[in-house]
Scaffold this motif. Structure first.
Motif, PDB file in Angstrom:
ATOM      1  N   LYS A 182       0.827  -1.197   0.000  1.00 31.83           N
ATOM      2  CA  LYS A 182       0.000   0.000   0.000  1.00 31.83           C
ATOM      3  C   LYS A 182       0.869   1.257   0.000  1.00 31.83           C
ATOM      4  N   ASP A 183       0.235   2.386  -0.305  1.00 30.30           N
ATOM      5  CA  ASP A 183       0.975   3.651  -0.391  1.00 30.30           C
ATOM      6  C   ASP A 183       1.653   4.021   0.926  1.00 30.30           C
ATOM      7  N   ASN A 184       1.034   3.636   2.037  1.00 33.15           N
ATOM      8  CA  ASN A 184       1.610   3.965   3.341  1.00 33.15           C
ATOM      9  C   ASN A 184       2.630   2.929   3.801  1.00 33.15           C
ATOM     10  N   ASP A 185       3.106   2.129   2.847  1.00 35.92           N
ATOM     11  CA  ASP A 185       4.160   1.131   3.081  1.00 35.92           C
ATOM     12  C   ASP A 185       3.693  -0.033   3.962  1.00 35.92           C
ATOM     13  N   ASP A 192      -6.358  -7.847  15.720  1.00 37.62           N
ATOM     14  CA  ASP A 192      -5.818  -6.521  15.419  1.00 37.62           C
ATOM     15  C   ASP A 192      -4.447  -6.587  14.748  1.00 37.62           C
ATOM     16  N   LYS A 193      -3.550  -7.389  15.313  1.00 32.15           N
ATOM     17  CA  LYS A 193      -2.176  -7.412  14.817  1.00 32.15           C
ATOM     18  C   LYS A 193      -1.841  -8.619  13.945  1.00 32.15           C
ATOM     19  N   LEU A 229      -0.829 -11.703   7.718  1.00 33.86           N
ATOM     20  CA  LEU A 229      -0.508 -10.298   7.951  1.00 33.86           C
ATOM     21  C   LEU A 229      -0.139 -10.153   9.417  1.00 33.86           C
ATOM     22  N   LEU A 230       1.095  -9.777   9.666  1.00 34.64           N
ATOM     23  CA  LEU A 230       1.600  -9.672  11.028  1.00 34.64           C
ATOM     24  C   LEU A 230       2.296  -8.326  11.201  1.00 34.64           C
ATOM     25  N   ASP A 231       1.722  -7.465  12.032  1.00 33.32           N
ATOM     26  CA  ASP A 231       2.306  -6.135  12.256  1.00 33.32           C
ATOM     27  C   ASP A 231       2.577  -5.406  10.942  1.00 33.32           C
ATOM     28  N   ASN A 232       1.582  -5.402  10.058  1.00 33.69           N
ATOM     29  CA  ASN A 232       1.612  -4.677   8.789  1.00 33.69           C
ATOM     30  C   ASN A 232       2.528  -5.300   7.742  1.00 33.69           C
ATOM     31  N   ASN A 233       3.082  -6.469   8.016  1.00 36.01           N
ATOM     32  CA  ASN A 233       3.918  -7.184   7.052  1.00 36.01           C
ATOM     33  C   ASN A 233       3.230  -8.469   6.616  1.00 36.01           C
ATOM     34  N   PHE A 254       4.776 -10.030 -12.247  1.00 34.05           N
ATOM     35  CA  PHE A 254       4.270  -9.727 -10.911  1.00 34.05           C
ATOM     36  C   PHE A 254       5.415  -9.558  -9.914  1.00 34.05           C
ATOM     37  N   ASN A 255       5.264  -8.586  -9.025  1.00 38.81           N
ATOM     38  CA  ASN A 255       6.188  -8.469  -7.898  1.00 38.81           C
ATOM     39  C   ASN A 255       5.411  -7.915  -6.706  1.00 38.81           C
ATOM     40  N   PRO A 256       5.823  -8.255  -5.486  1.00 42.03           N
ATOM     41  CA  PRO A 256       5.048  -7.896  -4.290  1.00 42.03           C
ATOM     42  C   PRO A 256       5.100  -6.422  -3.926  1.00 42.03           C
ATOM     43  N   GLN A 257       5.812  -5.606  -4.700  1.00 44.03           N
ATOM     44  CA  GLN A 257       5.834  -4.167  -4.461  1.00 44.03           C
ATOM     45  C   GLN A 257       4.740  -3.441  -5.235  1.00 44.03           C
ATOM     46  N   MET A 258       3.965  -4.177  -6.009  1.00 40.92           N
ATOM     47  CA  MET A 258       2.875  -3.576  -6.775  1.00 40.92           C
ATOM     48  C   MET A 258       1.788  -3.063  -5.847  1.00 40.92           C
TER      49      MET A 258
END
Length: 269
Positions: A11-14, A47-48, A150-154, A192-196
């Motif tokens: 996402k845009d907010n990293d 949540d996390k 998804l763990l702590d935004n990663n 494809f790459n996961p930075q998309m």
């Protein structure tokens, strides 16, 4: 028979996110039936930490796996923010389900008392080994799992097959089912790459799913779940999916026309 795809996006907010895509085809004996049942499993939604998965293979084993995984996560610590604990839960849940199936389906059917300490004796006996070898392999190869965490935004992506767990986080996607090779070809060749961002990753994921429909046992009905670091997951509207499909069909048609034009432009003596 199926196709299950888990994609990682940025996402845009990293913060990372996940996209899960699956068909609705269930195979009974030699017959495939499309149902209204989603194959995308919600394992944890806190949540996390958020964990989602898709299974391919024996339906009974898939259901047993996700139920067992839920129990493992509770035993090992719930909620947990330790990725190593989660990885251990993923593979232990798999092995327990396979062992239990072998215990009753293979050894029980043949009237052999299951004892892990006697495996060398079983395998060194030509008659017993011949009877159980193929049966065990069928069970062992009949359960594929892909999981997105998804763990702590990663975001992390794992595949589990034949008692081996593979970390697919770096490549950014994991695949299961009979349509995996077609989907892999599409994702790889489309770059494809996961930075998309979400829209680009979603587009390539849907194209991969549509391409996978050429494989035996992959249905057209499609479920898409977008899992974000914050907020509830989003089930993609079917109108959006069909809109992308229509454009994909037009893209294929235009490619065919271009290939025909190239062929017609070749001058042969």
């Amino acid at each position: 028979m199926t196709i299950g795809i888990v994609l990682k996006y940025k996402k845009d907010n990293d913060k990372d996110g996940l996209i899960l895509i699956a068909d609705r085809m269930f195979t009974y004996l030699e017959y495939g039936v499309e149902t209204e049942i989603s194959k995308i499993e919600e394992i944890r939604k806190l949540d996390k930490i958020k964990i989602y998965g898709i299974g391919a293979g024996d339906g009974t084993l898939i259901r047993s796996y996700f139920a067992n995984l839920d129990k493992k996560l509770i035993v090992y610590g719930n909620p947990t923010n330790d990725l190593n604990v989660i990885e251990t839960s993923l593979i232990d849940a798999y092995n327990d389900v396979i062992v239990n199936k072998i215990r009753y389906k293979v050894f029980g059917t043949l009237g052999i008392q299951y004892n892990p300490n006697d495996f060398d004796r079983y395998l060194n006996n030509g008659i017993i080994s011949g009877q159980i070898g193929g049966l065990i392999q069928n069970i062992w190869s009949g359960l594929e799992i892909v999981v997105g965490i998804l763990l702590d935004n990663n975001a992390f992506v794992y595949q589990i097959h034949e008692s081996e767990i593979s970390d697919s986080t770096t490549q950014g996607f994991g695949l299961v089912g009979s349509g995996s090779f077609s989907a892999l070809w599409s994702l790889t060749h489309l770059g494809f790459n996961p930075q998309m961002d979400l829209k680009k990753a979603l587009t390539l994921g849907l194209i991969a799913k549509f391409q996978a429909e050429e494989s035996q046992g992959v249905g057209k009905l499609t479920d898409v779940l977008i899992v974000r670091s914050s907020g509830d997951p989003i089930a993609l509207d079917q109108e959006i999916i069909e809109s992308v499909r229509k454009q994909f069909d037009e893209l294929q048609k235009s490619q065919t026309e271009k290939i025909n034009n190239i062929a017609n432009s070749i001058n042969l003596p």
